[in-house]
Scaffold this motif. Structure first.
Motif, short mmCIF file in Angstrom:
data_model
loop_
_atom_site.label_atom_id
_atom_site.label_comp_id
_atom_site.label_asym_id
_atom_site.label_seq_id
_atom_site.Cartn_x
_atom_site.Cartn_y
_atom_site.Cartn_z
N ALA A 1 -25.01 -8.77 -15.98
CA ALA A 1 -25.32 -9.50 -14.75
C ALA A 1 -24.99 -8.69 -13.50
O ALA A 1 -25.79 -8.64 -12.55
CB ALA A 1 -24.57 -10.83 -14.73
N ALA A 2 -23.84 -8.05 -13.48
CA ALA A 2 -23.43 -7.29 -12.29
C ALA A 2 -24.38 -6.12 -12.04
O ALA A 2 -24.71 -5.81 -10.88
CB ALA A 2 -21.99 -6.80 -12.45
N GLU A 3 -24.82 -5.45 -13.11
CA GLU A 3 -25.73 -4.33 -12.94
C GLU A 3 -27.11 -4.82 -12.49
O GLU A 3 -27.76 -4.17 -11.66
CB GLU A 3 -25.85 -3.55 -14.25
CG GLU A 3 -26.80 -2.36 -14.20
CD GLU A 3 -26.40 -1.28 -13.21
OE1 GLU A 3 -27.19 -0.33 -13.01
OE2 GLU A 3 -25.30 -1.36 -12.61
N TYR A 4 -27.54 -5.95 -13.02
CA TYR A 4 -28.80 -6.55 -12.54
C TYR A 4 -28.73 -6.81 -11.04
O TYR A 4 -29.64 -6.47 -10.29
CB TYR A 4 -29.09 -7.85 -13.29
CG TYR A 4 -29.89 -8.84 -12.48
CD1 TYR A 4 -31.25 -8.65 -12.25
CD2 TYR A 4 -29.28 -9.94 -11.89
CE1 TYR A 4 -31.98 -9.53 -11.47
CE2 TYR A 4 -29.99 -10.83 -11.12
CZ TYR A 4 -31.34 -10.63 -10.90
OH TYR A 4 -32.05 -11.50 -10.11
N GLN A 5 -27.64 -7.40 -10.59
CA GLN A 5 -27.50 -7.72 -9.17
C GLN A 5 -27.49 -6.46 -8.31
O GLN A 5 -28.11 -6.42 -7.25
CB GLN A 5 -26.22 -8.55 -8.95
CG GLN A 5 -26.30 -9.93 -9.57
CD GLN A 5 -24.95 -10.58 -9.78
OE1 GLN A 5 -23.93 -10.08 -9.29
NE2 GLN A 5 -24.91 -11.67 -10.53
N ARG A 6 -26.81 -5.43 -8.78
CA ARG A 6 -26.79 -4.17 -8.03
C ARG A 6 -28.19 -3.57 -7.94
O ARG A 6 -28.61 -3.09 -6.88
CB ARG A 6 -25.83 -3.17 -8.69
CG ARG A 6 -25.62 -1.89 -7.88
CD ARG A 6 -25.06 -0.77 -8.74
NE ARG A 6 -26.02 -0.29 -9.73
CZ ARG A 6 -27.02 0.53 -9.46
NH1 ARG A 6 -27.22 0.97 -8.22
NH2 ARG A 6 -27.85 0.90 -10.42
N MET A 7 -28.90 -3.60 -9.05
CA MET A 7 -30.24 -3.02 -9.06
C MET A 7 -31.20 -3.78 -8.15
O MET A 7 -32.02 -3.18 -7.44
CB MET A 7 -30.78 -3.00 -10.50
CG MET A 7 -30.06 -2.00 -11.40
SD MET A 7 -30.60 -2.12 -13.13
CE MET A 7 -32.28 -1.51 -12.99
N VAL A 8 -31.11 -5.12 -8.16
CA VAL A 8 -32.01 -5.91 -7.30
C VAL A 8 -31.69 -5.67 -5.83
O VAL A 8 -32.60 -5.59 -5.00
CB VAL A 8 -31.93 -7.40 -7.65
CG1 VAL A 8 -32.64 -8.25 -6.60
CG2 VAL A 8 -32.54 -7.66 -9.01
N ALA A 9 -30.41 -5.54 -5.50
CA ALA A 9 -30.04 -5.23 -4.11
C ALA A 9 -30.69 -3.91 -3.69
O ALA A 9 -31.25 -3.79 -2.59
CB ALA A 9 -28.53 -5.16 -3.96
N ARG A 10 -30.64 -2.94 -4.58
CA ARG A 10 -31.19 -1.63 -4.25
C ARG A 10 -32.73 -1.65 -4.20
O ARG A 10 -33.35 -1.01 -3.35
CB ARG A 10 -30.73 -0.61 -5.30
CG ARG A 10 -30.97 0.83 -4.88
CD ARG A 10 -30.15 1.20 -3.66
NE ARG A 10 -30.73 2.34 -2.96
CZ ARG A 10 -30.41 2.68 -1.72
NH1 ARG A 10 -29.55 1.96 -1.03
NH2 ARG A 10 -30.97 3.73 -1.15
N ILE A 11 -33.33 -2.39 -5.12
CA ILE A 11 -34.79 -2.44 -5.20
C ILE A 11 -35.38 -3.24 -4.04
O ILE A 11 -36.33 -2.82 -3.39
CB ILE A 11 -35.23 -3.05 -6.55
CG1 ILE A 11 -34.92 -2.10 -7.70
CG2 ILE A 11 -36.72 -3.38 -6.53
CD1 ILE A 11 -35.07 -2.73 -9.06
#
Length: 411
Positions: free
Chosen positions: A27-37
């Motif tokens: 979940a944390a990595e998903y959130q980081r990736m969406v913030a970046r994308i």
């Protein structure tokens, strides 16, 4: 799947989406990736994930707000021999041509899944990770691939998906809506939400309300206020705009991974294109903030989209100049009672402060005004039982007559 099984699976998927690894992605990595994308601040992404989990848990209950009070939801609840209205689907396949401005929009179509539709999701190229994760969470919770499809496609294939669906929800501007227009379409266009401060009310009391309404969620939503009208002269509107501009100016430019990031980020090329469009539209207006540009380079090939505030000459300019952009972008204008409802039309959420009952009634009767908020309410206010742009389930379902009686007449 039976309804109880569907609802349990949707709720389970919502919890996994928010808290657990899905398809190997934490979940944390998903959130980081969406913030970046997407360029949204990571705190806003985390909040959106929480909202999607809540939507998943409440999907059936939210759908029921649209059911007419005289209509029942299941034939087993019908009294023998008594005619009833039964709530049934208008089709079997629901297609979604999704937007990428905010992850939380993907909570809405879970209602269709709860109601028994097969669902096909065409993600936005801007941010496909959220629907990918949600669909995979639903697969892992028990949904089959003939019940739910994730379709990352080009526009030609998206057209086929929309035309092949029984009903469809499409996000986009007027050109996109016109392309797919028809009775089978549930359009989700720009909000152009507005706020009017009228009567003897002092606009100084509403500075923070306007700032919050413009900047919440990075200003990316259709419920963020776009136009603010104030009863009085252009000087009054300008003074108000300057006070709001000073507050918005203080918001820092930060990368989306920063926990304090509020303003959205775009790739530099896209940011400059949006900036140019804004400057062209704003020609002839009084710039208060962002008059020389809004794209702020942060050194990694991307730009923070800084707030923009402009003052229009009159309320009559609102419909032509008051464009909505995916960051805090405000248009102030003077208003008088003689201007009436015209400048307030074509809006999703209309906030009316200090107005007479007659204008409230006129706004409620106007088909181009979808929601009316009377009083000091933020433009993004929402509640589970309130429609957003109508109830989705009102579009998905219809009443059908039903009666169940004995097969034989007993002597």
């Amino acid at each position: 799947m039976s309804r109880p099984d569907r609802l349990k699976a949707i709720a389970k998927a919502g919890r996994a989406f928010y808290e657990e690894a899905v398809a190997g992605l934490e979940a944390a990595e998903y959130q980081r990736m969406v913030a970046r994308i997407s360029g949204l601040g990571i705190a806003e992404v985390r909040s959106a994930a929480s909202k999607i989990a809540a939507f998943a848990n409440e999907a059936w209950d939210r759908a029921q707000f649209a059911r007419p009070s005289a209509v029942i939801g299941d034939r087993v609840d019908a009294e023998p021999g008594k005619g009833v209205g039964l709530w049934v689907r208008r089709g079997d396949i629901f297609g979604i041509h999704a937007a990428g401005n905010h992850p939380a929009i993907h909570g809405g179509w879970l209602e269709a899944l709860a109601l028994g539709y097969r669902v096909a999701v065409r993600p936005s190229r801007r941010e496909p990770l959220t629907p990918w994760r949600l669909v995979n969470a639903l697969y892992e919770a028990g949904f089959a691939r003939d019940q739910l499809a994730f379709l990352p496609t080009d526009y030609a294939a998206a057209d086929e998906m929309i035309h092949g669906s029984d009903l469809a929800m499409v996000y986009g501007g007027a050109d996109v809506i016109a392309k797919y227009g028809g009775a089978k379409l549930f359009p989700q266009g720009p909000g152009r939400s507005k706020m009017l401060i009228a009567g003897r009310h002092d606009w100084r009391d509403y500075i923070n309300l306007v700032v919050d309404s413009a900047s919440r969620g990075g200003g990316t939503g259709c419920t963020n206020v776009t136009t603010v009208l104030v009863e009085g002269s252009k000087d009054d509107a300008t003074a108000f705009a300057k006070a709001v501009g000073e507050k918005l100016r203080a918001i820092p430019s930060l990368s989306p991974e920063d926990e304090n990031a509020l303003l959205p980020v775009q790739p530099s090329e896209d940011a400059r294109r949006i900036e140019e469009y804004l400057l062209q539209t704003a020609e002839g207006t009084l710039p208060v903030l962002g008059g020389s540009g809004v794209a702020d380079e942060i050194g990694d090939g991307s730009c923070v989209m800084r707030p923009a505030v402009h003052v229009l000459d009159s309320a009559g300019d609102v419909q032509s100049k008051g464009i909505e952009l995916a960051f805090p972008c405000l248009w102030f204008a003077p208003w008088s009672p003689s201007d009436g409802i015209n400048p307030l039309r074509n809006t999703l959420n209309l906030v009316l402060i200090g107005v007479k009952d007659a204008l409230v009634d006129e706004a409620l009767d106007d088909a181009s005004v979808r929601n009316v908020y009377r009083g000091a309410v933020p433009s993004f206010f929402a509640a589970p039982h309130m429609p957003h742009d109508g109830y989705l389930a009102d579009f998905l379902m219809k009443p059908k007559g039903f009666v169940s009686a004995p097969d034989y007449v007993v002597a």
